[in-house]
Design a protein around this motif. Sequence first.
Motif, mmCIF file in Angstrom:
data_model
loop_
_atom_site.group_PDB
_atom_site.id
_atom_site.type_symbol
_atom_site.label_atom_id
_atom_site.label_comp_id
_atom_site.label_asym_id
_atom_site.label_seq_id
_atom_site.Cartn_x
_atom_site.Cartn_y
_atom_site.Cartn_z
ATOM 1 N N MET A 1 0.847 -1.190 0.000
ATOM 2 C CA MET A 1 0.000 0.000 0.000
ATOM 3 C C MET A 1 0.889 1.249 0.000
ATOM 4 N N THR A 2 0.585 2.203 -0.823
ATOM 5 C CA THR A 2 1.343 3.445 -0.923
ATOM 6 C C THR A 2 0.810 4.458 0.087
ATOM 7 N N ASN A 3 1.719 5.104 0.799
ATOM 8 C CA ASN A 3 1.327 6.171 1.714
ATOM 9 C C ASN A 3 0.952 7.383 0.874
ATOM 10 N N THR A 4 -0.236 7.894 1.084
ATOM 11 C CA THR A 4 -0.674 9.043 0.295
ATOM 12 C C THR A 4 -0.760 10.318 1.135
ATOM 13 N N MET A 5 -0.073 10.332 2.268
ATOM 14 C CA MET A 5 -0.051 11.511 3.127
ATOM 15 C C MET A 5 1.372 12.056 3.173
ATOM 16 N N ALA A 6 1.494 13.362 3.169
ATOM 17 C CA ALA A 6 2.796 14.010 3.364
ATOM 18 C C ALA A 6 2.830 14.503 4.805
ATOM 19 N N TYR A 7 3.951 14.292 5.495
ATOM 20 C CA TYR A 7 4.063 14.644 6.906
ATOM 21 C C TYR A 7 4.978 15.844 7.097
ATOM 22 N N ALA A 8 4.458 16.884 7.727
ATOM 23 C CA ALA A 8 5.227 18.102 7.996
ATOM 24 C C ALA A 8 6.257 17.824 9.080
ATOM 25 N N TYR A 9 7.471 18.342 8.864
ATOM 26 C CA TYR A 9 8.509 18.303 9.893
ATOM 27 C C TYR A 9 9.336 19.571 9.784
ATOM 28 N N CYS A 10 10.068 19.865 10.829
ATOM 29 C CA CYS A 10 10.835 21.106 10.876
ATOM 30 C C CYS A 10 12.309 20.791 10.689
ATOM 31 N N ASN A 11 12.933 21.463 9.736
ATOM 32 C CA ASN A 11 14.340 21.272 9.413
ATOM 33 C C ASN A 11 15.003 22.640 9.368
ATOM 34 N N ILE A 12 15.907 22.871 10.311
ATOM 35 C CA ILE A 12 16.620 24.149 10.435
ATOM 36 C C ILE A 12 15.619 25.317 10.482
ATOM 37 N N GLY A 13 14.537 25.095 11.224
ATOM 38 C CA GLY A 13 13.535 26.134 11.418
ATOM 39 C C GLY A 13 12.525 26.286 10.302
ATOM 40 N N ARG A 14 12.628 25.459 9.265
ATOM 41 C CA ARG A 14 11.678 25.528 8.140
ATOM 42 C C ARG A 14 10.765 24.318 8.201
ATOM 43 N N TRP A 15 9.483 24.520 8.007
ATOM 44 C CA TRP A 15 8.557 23.405 7.890
ATOM 45 C C TRP A 15 8.619 22.893 6.457
ATOM 46 N N ILE A 16 8.825 21.608 6.304
ATOM 47 C CA ILE A 16 8.899 20.974 4.991
ATOM 48 C C ILE A 16 8.185 19.622 5.042
ATOM 49 N N ALA A 17 7.980 19.035 3.886
ATOM 50 C CA ALA A 17 7.423 17.680 3.795
ATOM 51 C C ALA A 17 8.066 16.982 2.608
ATOM 52 N N ASP A 18 8.259 15.694 2.764
ATOM 53 C CA ASP A 18 8.799 14.868 1.685
ATOM 54 C C ASP A 18 7.655 14.362 0.830
ATOM 55 N N TRP A 75 12.561 19.269 14.225
ATOM 56 C CA TRP A 75 11.537 18.449 14.868
ATOM 57 C C TRP A 75 11.000 17.480 13.822
ATOM 58 N N ALA A 76 10.755 16.243 14.257
ATOM 59 C CA ALA A 76 10.176 15.242 13.355
ATOM 60 C C ALA A 76 9.088 14.480 14.092
ATOM 61 N N PRO A 77 8.036 14.079 13.369
ATOM 62 C CA PRO A 77 7.001 13.272 14.013
ATOM 63 C C PRO A 77 7.556 11.896 14.393
ATOM 64 N N ALA A 78 6.888 11.247 15.312
ATOM 65 C CA ALA A 78 7.322 9.918 15.767
ATOM 66 C C ALA A 78 7.452 8.973 14.580
ATOM 67 N N GLY A 79 8.592 8.291 14.511
ATOM 68 C CA GLY A 79 8.828 7.310 13.454
ATOM 69 C C GLY A 79 9.285 7.883 12.128
ATOM 70 N N HIS A 80 9.547 9.179 12.066
ATOM 71 C CA HIS A 80 9.973 9.791 10.804
ATOM 72 C C HIS A 80 11.289 9.156 10.350
ATOM 73 N N TRP A 81 11.423 8.912 9.069
ATOM 74 C CA TRP A 81 12.577 8.177 8.539
ATOM 75 C C TRP A 81 13.906 8.866 8.849
ATOM 76 N N GLN A 82 13.964 10.197 8.763
ATOM 77 C CA GLN A 82 15.234 10.879 9.022
ATOM 78 C C GLN A 82 15.672 10.730 10.473
ATOM 79 N N ALA A 83 14.721 10.821 11.387
ATOM 80 C CA ALA A 83 15.059 10.642 12.799
ATOM 81 C C ALA A 83 15.526 9.212 13.052
ATOM 82 N N THR A 84 14.869 8.266 12.424
ATOM 83 C CA THR A 84 15.249 6.863 12.590
ATOM 84 C C THR A 84 16.658 6.616 12.070
ATOM 85 N N VAL A 85 16.965 7.135 10.895
ATOM 86 C CA VAL A 85 18.278 6.923 10.274
ATOM 87 C C VAL A 85 19.392 7.621 11.056
ATOM 88 N N THR A 86 19.129 8.828 11.531
ATOM 89 C CA THR A 86 20.172 9.607 12.200
ATOM 90 C C THR A 86 20.258 9.364 13.703
#
Length: 109
Positions: A1-18, A75-86
């Motif tokens: 199943m493909t995730n069809t939601m984009a999740y907002a996270y904060c990177n260097i003070g900017r809100w972004i989504a992948d 800031w990243a939501p729980a389970g965000h891939w970047q937080a997990t990797v880093t």
Amino acid sequence: MTNTMAYAYCNIGRWIADCPRPHCSNAIALEPKQATFHCGGHDGCRMIAPIVWPADADEISDALAARPVPATRNWAPAGHWQATVTGFPDGQTAGELRAETAEHVDQEV
């Protein structure tokens, strides 16, 4: 199943989504409370998806803005891939972010 939601996270003070489309590596800067992700621009896959924001996004932004070093305003939501990797914290509350800031600011000389 493909995730069809984009999740907002904060990177260097900017809100972004992948982009949630598999194999698309684009990310876009978000406006506060922006509701829809559109993967446009150079090499964008053109996917459109709803954006999931943390309920306390304004408080998170305020807590991060108090940090004197911009590179630490993340800031990243729980389970965000970047937080997990880093290995960085994820899913923190605004209160936890403020406490973390106070702990590190107190260490500065």
